[in-house]
Design a protein around this motif. Structure first.
Motif, mmCIF file in Angstrom:
data_model
loop_
_atom_site.group_PDB
_atom_site.id
_atom_site.type_symbol
_atom_site.label_atom_id
_atom_site.label_comp_id
_atom_site.label_asym_id
_atom_site.label_seq_id
_atom_site.Cartn_x
_atom_site.Cartn_y
_atom_site.Cartn_z
ATOM 1 N N LYS A 144 47.153 -50.556 -51.940
ATOM 2 C CA LYS A 144 48.159 -50.302 -52.693
ATOM 3 C C LYS A 144 48.613 -48.910 -52.975
ATOM 4 N N PHE A 145 47.529 -48.308 -52.952
ATOM 5 C CA PHE A 145 47.808 -46.764 -53.462
ATOM 6 C C PHE A 145 47.545 -45.687 -52.202
ATOM 7 N N ALA A 146 47.042 -46.123 -51.041
ATOM 8 C CA ALA A 146 46.539 -45.194 -49.982
ATOM 9 C C ALA A 146 47.078 -45.630 -48.740
ATOM 10 N N TYR A 147 47.904 -46.605 -48.691
ATOM 11 C CA TYR A 147 48.288 -47.417 -47.407
ATOM 12 C C TYR A 147 48.923 -46.217 -46.136
ATOM 13 N N GLY A 148 49.672 -45.268 -46.824
ATOM 14 C CA GLY A 148 50.327 -44.418 -45.890
ATOM 15 C C GLY A 148 49.535 -43.415 -45.351
ATOM 16 N N SER A 149 48.087 -43.610 -45.553
ATOM 17 C CA SER A 149 47.270 -42.504 -45.124
ATOM 18 C C SER A 149 46.138 -43.340 -44.307
ATOM 19 N N MET A 150 46.382 -44.457 -44.307
ATOM 20 C CA MET A 150 45.425 -45.374 -43.384
ATOM 21 C C MET A 150 45.972 -45.799 -41.812
ATOM 22 N N PRO A 151 45.141 -45.802 -41.007
ATOM 23 C CA PRO A 151 45.375 -46.225 -39.744
ATOM 24 C C PRO A 151 45.738 -47.768 -39.740
ATOM 25 N N ARG A 152 46.511 -48.015 -38.628
ATOM 26 C CA ARG A 152 46.845 -49.392 -38.612
ATOM 27 C C ARG A 152 45.568 -50.431 -38.204
ATOM 28 N N LEU A 153 45.605 -51.351 -38.625
ATOM 29 C CA LEU A 153 44.681 -52.570 -38.350
ATOM 30 C C LEU A 153 44.704 -53.269 -36.913
ATOM 31 N N PRO A 154 43.790 -53.243 -36.203
ATOM 32 C CA PRO A 154 43.947 -53.966 -34.914
ATOM 33 C C PRO A 154 44.169 -55.359 -35.374
ATOM 34 N N THR A 155 45.057 -56.048 -34.438
ATOM 35 C CA THR A 155 45.406 -57.321 -34.545
ATOM 36 C C THR A 155 44.443 -58.158 -34.370
ATOM 37 N N LEU A 156 43.219 -58.106 -33.548
ATOM 38 C CA LEU A 156 42.126 -59.108 -33.432
ATOM 39 C C LEU A 156 40.835 -58.638 -34.005
ATOM 40 N N ALA A 157 41.231 -57.529 -35.079
ATOM 41 C CA ALA A 157 39.765 -57.145 -35.657
ATOM 42 C C ALA A 157 39.153 -58.015 -36.236
ATOM 43 N N GLY A 158 39.523 -59.050 -36.875
ATOM 44 C CA GLY A 158 39.057 -60.215 -37.333
ATOM 45 C C GLY A 158 38.451 -61.318 -36.851
ATOM 46 N N ALA A 159 38.834 -61.241 -35.333
ATOM 47 C CA ALA A 159 38.408 -62.206 -34.323
ATOM 48 C C ALA A 159 37.190 -62.279 -33.957
ATOM 49 N N THR A 160 36.494 -61.117 -34.213
ATOM 50 C CA THR A 160 35.044 -60.902 -33.893
ATOM 51 C C THR A 160 34.136 -61.945 -34.768
ATOM 52 N N LEU A 161 34.728 -62.188 -36.052
ATOM 53 C CA LEU A 161 34.188 -62.820 -36.831
ATOM 54 C C LEU A 161 33.856 -64.476 -36.183
ATOM 55 N N ILE A 162 34.865 -64.710 -35.597
ATOM 56 C CA ILE A 162 34.651 -66.161 -34.769
ATOM 57 C C ILE A 162 33.629 -66.090 -33.834
ATOM 58 N N VAL A 163 33.355 -64.856 -33.133
ATOM 59 C CA VAL A 163 32.367 -64.935 -32.041
ATOM 60 C C VAL A 163 30.980 -65.041 -32.700
ATOM 61 N N LEU A 164 30.863 -64.345 -33.977
ATOM 62 C CA LEU A 164 29.716 -64.431 -34.706
ATOM 63 C C LEU A 164 29.481 -65.953 -35.141
ATOM 64 N N ALA A 165 30.494 -66.542 -35.650
ATOM 65 C CA ALA A 165 30.329 -67.869 -36.093
ATOM 66 C C ALA A 165 29.981 -68.843 -34.995
ATOM 67 N N VAL A 166 30.539 -68.622 -34.017
ATOM 68 C CA VAL A 166 30.304 -69.620 -32.674
ATOM 69 C C VAL A 166 28.767 -69.553 -32.364
ATOM 70 N N ILE A 167 28.080 -68.341 -32.320
ATOM 71 C CA ILE A 167 27.028 -68.038 -31.913
ATOM 72 C C ILE A 167 26.032 -68.632 -32.954
ATOM 73 N N GLU A 168 26.277 -68.538 -34.444
ATOM 74 C CA GLU A 168 25.588 -69.049 -35.461
ATOM 75 C C GLU A 168 25.523 -70.597 -35.330
ATOM 76 N N ALA A 169 26.665 -71.332 -35.008
ATOM 77 C CA ALA A 169 26.677 -72.503 -35.050
ATOM 78 C C ALA A 169 25.923 -73.154 -34.004
ATOM 79 N N LEU A 170 25.806 -72.644 -32.789
ATOM 80 C CA LEU A 170 24.952 -73.038 -31.723
ATOM 81 C C LEU A 170 23.600 -72.952 -32.032
ATOM 82 N N LEU A 171 23.129 -72.039 -32.814
ATOM 83 C CA LEU A 171 21.846 -71.649 -33.123
ATOM 84 C C LEU A 171 21.580 -72.668 -34.349
#
Length: 153
Positions: free
Chosen positions: A25-52
């Motif tokens: 809200k207050f510092a958005y202008g000075s932040m870098p853009r978020l990579p579109t697939l940044a959150g997708a790495t969590l899916i990889v961890l989830a798949v590994i954990e489900a298999l485990l």
């Protein structure tokens, strides 16, 4: 050690949501853009954990656990993953809460909202996988004492 409590995950998520909301809200202008697939790495961890989880569950049911330490490590991984998922869910929801009203005004906000829309379900899947792995590490005899959060010493 007790099993993960939903309230712990909710508190972590709310703290992350508040922190990220204020930051965006207050510092958005000075932040870098978020990579579109940044959150997708969590899916990889989830798949590994489900298999485990399925592997450990089968070994516990067949009484083929060769190392109790491996199961304890899996429980630690599960607890850490569900907590990470809760923190990231809160963070992605904070991004959405801060940026959705600004999408029409800021071009960069559109891309960052897309990132949050990828990250939010990914975090939910990681929480589910962590809790599933933790559940699969329980003993089949009901030795987890469902109604008692404190281990006996």
């Amino acid at each position: 050690m007790h099993f993960t409590r939903p309230r712990d995950l909710v508190v972590a998520g709310l703290v992350a949501l508040a922190f990220v909301y204020v930051a965006f809200k207050f510092a958005y202008g000075s932040m870098p853009r978020l990579p579109t697939l940044a959150g997708a790495t969590l899916i990889v961890l989830a798949v590994i954990e489900a298999l485990l989880a399925f592997s450990i569950r089968a070994r516990i049911r067949q009484r083929r656990v060769t190392s109790a330490l491996a199961v304890v490590r899996a429980v630690a991984l599960a607890k850490a993953s569900s907590m990470l998922g809760a923190l990231m869910l809160g963070a992605w929801l904070g991004v959405l809460a801060a940026l959705l009203p600004r999408v029409g005004d800021l071009a960069a906000a559109t891309g960052d909202v897309r990132s949050a829309l990828v990250g939010t379900p990914s975090a939910i899947v990681l929480i589910a996988a962590g809790l599933w792995l933790e559940y699969c590490c329980r003993t089949p005899e009901g030795g987890d004492r469902k109604h008692d959060d404190h281990p006996t010493g």
